[in-house]
Scaffold this motif. Structure first.
Motif, PDB file in Angstrom:
ATOM      1  N   PRO A 142       1.401 -24.993  -2.867  1.00 42.90           N
ATOM      2  CA  PRO A 142       0.706 -25.869  -3.594  1.00 42.90           C
ATOM      3  C   PRO A 142      -0.665 -25.499  -4.031  1.00 42.90           C
ATOM      4  O   PRO A 142      -0.966 -25.912  -4.956  1.00 42.90           O
ATOM      5  N   GLU A 143      -1.144 -24.357  -3.299  1.00 37.11           N
ATOM      6  CA  GLU A 143      -2.434 -23.937  -3.913  1.00 37.11           C
ATOM      7  C   GLU A 143      -2.407 -22.961  -4.928  1.00 37.11           C
ATOM      8  O   GLU A 143      -3.301 -22.862  -5.748  1.00 37.11           O
ATOM      9  N   ASP A 144      -1.249 -22.751  -5.408  1.00 39.07           N
ATOM     10  CA  ASP A 144      -0.825 -21.774  -6.353  1.00 39.07           C
ATOM     11  C   ASP A 144      -0.615 -22.623  -7.726  1.00 39.07           C
ATOM     12  O   ASP A 144      -0.371 -21.842  -8.783  1.00 39.07           O
ATOM     13  N   LEU A 145      -0.232 -23.797  -7.697  1.00 35.82           N
ATOM     14  CA  LEU A 145       0.074 -24.607  -8.791  1.00 35.82           C
ATOM     15  C   LEU A 145      -0.919 -24.467 -10.010  1.00 35.82           C
ATOM     16  O   LEU A 145      -0.569 -25.048 -11.112  1.00 35.82           O
ATOM     17  N   ALA A 187       3.952  -2.243   2.533  1.00 39.90           N
ATOM     18  CA  ALA A 187       3.162  -3.204   1.447  1.00 39.90           C
ATOM     19  C   ALA A 187       3.855  -3.066   0.143  1.00 39.90           C
ATOM     20  O   ALA A 187       4.535  -2.307  -0.282  1.00 39.90           O
ATOM     21  N   THR A 188       3.574  -4.524  -0.708  1.00 38.57           N
ATOM     22  CA  THR A 188       3.853  -4.402  -2.158  1.00 38.57           C
ATOM     23  C   THR A 188       2.899  -5.363  -2.836  1.00 38.57           C
ATOM     24  O   THR A 188       2.452  -6.322  -1.926  1.00 38.57           O
ATOM     25  N   PHE A 189       2.907  -5.204  -4.043  1.00 42.87           N
ATOM     26  CA  PHE A 189       2.026  -6.302  -4.741  1.00 42.87           C
ATOM     27  C   PHE A 189       2.954  -7.308  -5.174  1.00 42.87           C
ATOM     28  O   PHE A 189       4.095  -7.406  -5.018  1.00 42.87           O
ATOM     29  N   SER A 190       2.480  -8.752  -5.173  1.00 39.40           N
ATOM     30  CA  SER A 190       3.151  -9.772  -5.258  1.00 39.40           C
ATOM     31  C   SER A 190       2.705 -10.720  -6.191  1.00 39.40           C
ATOM     32  O   SER A 190       1.631 -10.734  -6.378  1.00 39.40           O
ATOM     33  N   SER A 191       3.545 -11.886  -6.519  1.00 37.31           N
ATOM     34  CA  SER A 191       3.243 -12.908  -7.363  1.00 37.31           C
ATOM     35  C   SER A 191       3.080 -14.224  -6.621  1.00 37.31           C
ATOM     36  O   SER A 191       3.805 -14.058  -5.541  1.00 37.31           O
ATOM     37  N   PRO A 192       2.574 -15.344  -6.797  1.00 38.25           N
ATOM     38  CA  PRO A 192       2.836 -16.409  -6.150  1.00 38.25           C
ATOM     39  C   PRO A 192       3.963 -16.927  -5.851  1.00 38.25           C
ATOM     40  O   PRO A 192       4.477 -17.342  -4.821  1.00 38.25           O
ATOM     41  N   ALA A 193       5.096 -16.743  -6.937  1.00 37.46           N
ATOM     42  CA  ALA A 193       6.544 -17.162  -6.814  1.00 37.46           C
ATOM     43  C   ALA A 193       7.146 -16.377  -5.845  1.00 37.46           C
ATOM     44  O   ALA A 193       8.179 -16.613  -4.750  1.00 37.46           O
ATOM     45  N   PHE A 194       6.822 -14.789  -5.927  1.00 37.30           N
ATOM     46  CA  PHE A 194       7.522 -13.980  -4.722  1.00 37.30           C
ATOM     47  C   PHE A 194       7.032 -14.415  -3.212  1.00 37.30           C
ATOM     48  O   PHE A 194       7.995 -14.158  -2.469  1.00 37.30           O
ATOM     49  N   THR A 195       5.802 -14.493  -3.297  1.00 34.34           N
ATOM     50  CA  THR A 195       5.183 -14.635  -1.880  1.00 34.34           C
ATOM     51  C   THR A 195       5.935 -15.866  -1.229  1.00 34.34           C
ATOM     52  O   THR A 195       6.195 -16.043  -0.222  1.00 34.34           O
ATOM     53  N   TYR A 196       5.965 -16.848  -2.176  1.00 35.66           N
ATOM     54  CA  TYR A 196       6.344 -18.246  -1.406  1.00 35.66           C
ATOM     55  C   TYR A 196       8.094 -18.060  -1.225  1.00 35.66           C
ATOM     56  O   TYR A 196       8.144 -18.391  -0.091  1.00 35.66           O
ATOM     57  N   TYR A 197       8.588 -17.450  -2.126  1.00 36.71           N
ATOM     58  CA  TYR A 197      10.084 -17.453  -1.913  1.00 36.71           C
ATOM     59  C   TYR A 197      10.531 -16.498  -0.706  1.00 36.71           C
ATOM     60  O   TYR A 197      11.296 -16.951   0.180  1.00 36.71           O
ATOM     61  N   PHE A 198       9.888 -15.172  -0.721  1.00 37.44           N
ATOM     62  CA  PHE A 198      10.324 -14.260   0.205  1.00 37.44           C
ATOM     63  C   PHE A 198       9.688 -14.347   1.824  1.00 37.44           C
ATOM     64  O   PHE A 198      10.280 -13.905   2.882  1.00 37.44           O
ATOM     65  N   LEU A 199       8.655 -15.223   1.634  1.00 42.65           N
ATOM     66  CA  LEU A 199       7.469 -15.254   2.866  1.00 42.65           C
ATOM     67  C   LEU A 199       7.464 -16.350   3.211  1.00 42.65           C
ATOM     68  O   LEU A 199       7.627 -16.877   4.444  1.00 42.65           O
ATOM     69  N   THR A 200       6.861 -17.427   2.644  1.00 38.63           N
ATOM     70  CA  THR A 200       6.461 -18.586   3.086  1.00 38.63           C
ATOM     71  C   THR A 200       7.873 -19.421   3.403  1.00 38.63           C
ATOM     72  O   THR A 200       8.133 -20.138   4.389  1.00 38.63           O
TER      73      THR A 200
END
Length: 273
Positions: free
Chosen positions: A261-264, A187-200
């Motif tokens: 998109p939902e995080d914009l 686990a790790t804490f994340s931000s919208p930008a981190f989640t998108y770049y590394f996972l989505t």
């Protein structure tokens, strides 16, 4: 002889005119070269497959300097080096950062946007019923963090995880999320930008849960402006530009390349949602 002199001046007039224009531009333009500091890790900065520089911090810093009309030098280093350089007054502007008590001693923090954190956890190590609280208490869950930083982690959480040997640190976000993908942490804490770049973006989101943390409050992201290297007038101008970048939709345009998109909603001009 007079004809020769006349011909000389006819020929040289464009050259004199061009030289005067260059002098005029130099005098009226910005003579300062700003030293821009950002971490050599995605999503703040990265080089794409076409060898082009990208990233949220990179684009926003260049936009600030462009609006200032000045030149810049890029200081791209690992997080700990970046922070040490800034504390030693070797940089002018650092992006992107959340508030930092050490940096507050030497620089002014200017917020650009706020966002809620989420907890990204492996589906293999969790269930649909898990919450941020249960996962923080689960002794089988190892967390990842950036060395010397918090990566959207609260101090009390970090201290508790360290005391129980449940925290692994890495030089940057890429190391954290690589370890997450490889199962070396869960686990790790994340931000919208981190989640998108590394996972989505990598089509890995189906392997993880992104658990919202409404009780965790908002995290504030922005720029640090060096007090010793920048005058109050210079910092004031940069503050104004930062406000303009959000107000005129430039932040939203840049963020649209780096978040889902939902995080914009967190990047829209203030008062537009």
């Amino acid at each position: 002889m007079n004809k020769l002199i006349a011909v000389f001046f006819v020929i040289m007039t464009p050259v004199f005119s061009q030289a005067q224009d260059e002098i005029r531009t130099l005098v009226s333009g910005c003579e300062k070269r700003y030293v821009l500091a950002f971490q050599d890790d995605a999503p703040g900065f990265f080089v794409d497959e076409k060898n082009r520089k990208n990233g949220t911090a990179y684009e926003l810093l260049l936009e600030i300097v462009r609006r200032l009309g000045c030149k810049s030098t890029e200081q791209i280093t690992p997080y700990l080096t970046l922070k040490e350089n800034f504390l030693r007054n070797k940089s002018d502007i650092y992006a992107l950062s959340t508030p930092d008590k050490e940096l507050d001693k030497v620089a002014e923090f200017v917020e650009m946007y706020s966002f809620p954190r989420s907890l990204v956890v492996s589906k293999k190590a969790s269930t649909d019923k898990d919450t941020v609280h249960t996962l923080l208490k689960n002794p089988k869950i190892l967390f990842g963090n950036v060395a010397g930083g918090f990566l959207f982690m609260q101090l009390s959480e970090r201290e508790e995880l360290e005391a129980k040997h449940r925290l692994k640190e890495f030089p940057g976000p890429t190391g954290v999320f690589n370890a997450l993908s490889e199962g070396r942490i869960q686990a790790t804490f994340s931000s919208p930008a981190f989640t998108y770049y590394f996972l989505t973006r990598e089509k890995k989101m189906n392997q993880f849960r992104a658990i919202p943390d409404p009780e965790g409050g908002l995290y504030h992201s922005g720029f640090y402006l060096a007090r010793k290297r920048l005058t109050e007038a210079e910092r004031g101008k940069i503050r104004e530009i930062i406000r303009e970048i959000r107000a005129d939709g430039t932040l939203l345009r840049i963020a649209s390349k780096y978040v889902n998109p939902e995080d914009l909603i967190y990047y829209k001009p203030t008062g537009s949602f």
